[in-house]
Design a protein around this motif. Structure first.
Motif, mmCIF file in Angstrom:
data_model
loop_
_atom_site.group_PDB
_atom_site.id
_atom_site.type_symbol
_atom_site.label_atom_id
_atom_site.label_comp_id
_atom_site.label_asym_id
_atom_site.label_seq_id
_atom_site.Cartn_x
_atom_site.Cartn_y
_atom_site.Cartn_z
ATOM 1 N N ARG A 35 0.710 -1.103 0.059
ATOM 2 C CA ARG A 35 0.154 -0.142 0.007
ATOM 3 C C ARG A 35 0.909 1.066 -0.015
ATOM 4 O O ARG A 35 1.761 1.360 0.289
ATOM 5 C CB ARG A 35 -0.736 0.075 1.316
ATOM 6 C CG ARG A 35 -0.270 0.273 2.377
ATOM 7 C CD ARG A 35 -1.239 0.024 3.565
ATOM 8 N NE ARG A 35 -0.681 0.471 4.706
ATOM 9 C CZ ARG A 35 -0.317 -0.378 5.853
ATOM 10 N NH1 ARG A 35 -0.603 -1.335 5.508
ATOM 11 N NH2 ARG A 35 0.438 0.135 6.886
ATOM 12 N N PHE A 36 0.040 2.251 -0.500
ATOM 13 C CA PHE A 36 0.650 3.717 -0.438
ATOM 14 C C PHE A 36 0.036 4.235 0.828
ATOM 15 O O PHE A 36 -1.237 4.332 0.800
ATOM 16 C CB PHE A 36 0.673 4.474 -1.722
ATOM 17 C CG PHE A 36 1.515 3.920 -2.629
ATOM 18 C CD1 PHE A 36 2.778 3.407 -2.550
ATOM 19 C CD2 PHE A 36 1.172 4.443 -4.192
ATOM 20 C CE1 PHE A 36 3.762 3.038 -3.755
ATOM 21 C CE2 PHE A 36 2.017 4.062 -5.226
ATOM 22 C CZ PHE A 36 3.350 3.377 -5.189
ATOM 23 N N SER A 51 0.060 10.668 -8.122
ATOM 24 C CA SER A 51 0.801 11.340 -7.473
ATOM 25 C C SER A 51 2.399 10.710 -7.653
ATOM 26 O O SER A 51 3.404 11.397 -7.810
ATOM 27 C CB SER A 51 0.696 11.465 -5.953
ATOM 28 O OG SER A 51 -0.530 12.067 -5.911
ATOM 29 N N ALA A 52 2.300 9.480 -7.676
ATOM 30 C CA ALA A 52 3.573 8.593 -7.604
ATOM 31 C C ALA A 52 4.379 8.686 -9.115
ATOM 32 O O ALA A 52 5.307 8.876 -9.346
ATOM 33 C CB ALA A 52 3.243 7.101 -7.401
ATOM 34 N N ARG A 53 3.366 8.735 -10.124
ATOM 35 C CA ARG A 53 3.961 8.822 -11.637
ATOM 36 C C ARG A 53 4.384 10.316 -11.479
ATOM 37 O O ARG A 53 5.559 10.228 -12.239
ATOM 38 C CB ARG A 53 2.640 8.801 -12.496
ATOM 39 C CG ARG A 53 2.694 7.372 -12.976
ATOM 40 C CD ARG A 53 1.542 7.271 -14.241
ATOM 41 N NE ARG A 53 0.195 7.779 -13.933
ATOM 42 C CZ ARG A 53 -0.590 6.618 -13.330
ATOM 43 N NH1 ARG A 53 -0.419 5.689 -13.107
ATOM 44 N NH2 ARG A 53 -1.909 7.280 -13.009
ATOM 45 N N GLU A 54 3.740 11.476 -11.216
ATOM 46 C CA GLU A 54 4.254 12.704 -11.128
ATOM 47 C C GLU A 54 5.742 12.865 -10.511
ATOM 48 O O GLU A 54 6.614 13.229 -11.033
ATOM 49 C CB GLU A 54 3.408 13.667 -10.654
ATOM 50 C CG GLU A 54 2.050 13.802 -11.630
ATOM 51 C CD GLU A 54 1.264 14.525 -10.773
ATOM 52 O OE1 GLU A 54 1.412 15.180 -9.746
ATOM 53 O OE2 GLU A 54 -0.142 14.648 -11.448
ATOM 54 N N ARG A 55 5.829 12.414 -9.466
ATOM 55 C CA ARG A 55 7.177 12.145 -8.375
ATOM 56 C C ARG A 55 8.263 11.601 -9.262
ATOM 57 O O ARG A 55 9.390 11.855 -9.234
ATOM 58 C CB ARG A 55 6.932 11.590 -7.460
ATOM 59 C CG ARG A 55 6.150 12.664 -6.103
ATOM 60 C CD ARG A 55 6.441 12.168 -4.699
ATOM 61 N NE ARG A 55 6.100 10.743 -4.639
ATOM 62 C CZ ARG A 55 4.794 10.524 -4.182
ATOM 63 N NH1 ARG A 55 3.909 11.546 -3.842
ATOM 64 N NH2 ARG A 55 4.348 9.086 -4.158
ATOM 65 N N ASN A 56 7.855 10.330 -9.624
ATOM 66 C CA ASN A 56 8.951 9.732 -10.591
ATOM 67 C C ASN A 56 9.488 10.280 -11.648
ATOM 68 O O ASN A 56 10.587 10.225 -12.070
ATOM 69 C CB ASN A 56 8.172 8.342 -10.863
ATOM 70 C CG ASN A 56 7.989 7.371 -9.858
ATOM 71 O OD1 ASN A 56 8.664 7.361 -8.900
ATOM 72 N ND2 ASN A 56 7.367 6.200 -10.120
#
Length: 77
Positions: A35-36, A51-56
């Protein structure tokens, strides 16, 4: 029968995104490895993958993580 039940950490009011089941959960319900979170709101948890895609993408384009080789002894073979 196990003597102690392994419990997940977290509290009601904390929201998580389960990577295994692809759903938002409160509590949490699933193990931490799947989980996130925690997120403050359900809406934040629903957008966890975005959000994870944007941060990556930000990290992949950060020049601090893509330094040019210095030409030191490690580069010579």
């Amino acid at each position: 029968m196990p003597l102690f039940k392994k419990r997940t950490a977290g509290k009601p009011g904390e929201w998580y995104y389960c990577l295994e089941h692809k759903k938002v959960e409160e509590g949490p319900e699933c193990p931490a490895k799947d989980r996130f979170g925690p997120y403050a709101t359900r809406a934040e948890a629903e957008h966890a993958m975005e959000s994870a895609r944007e941060r990556n993408l930000q990290w992949e384009n950060d020049p601090k993580w893509h330094d040019a080789p210095t030409g030191g002894a490690a580069d010579e073979d």
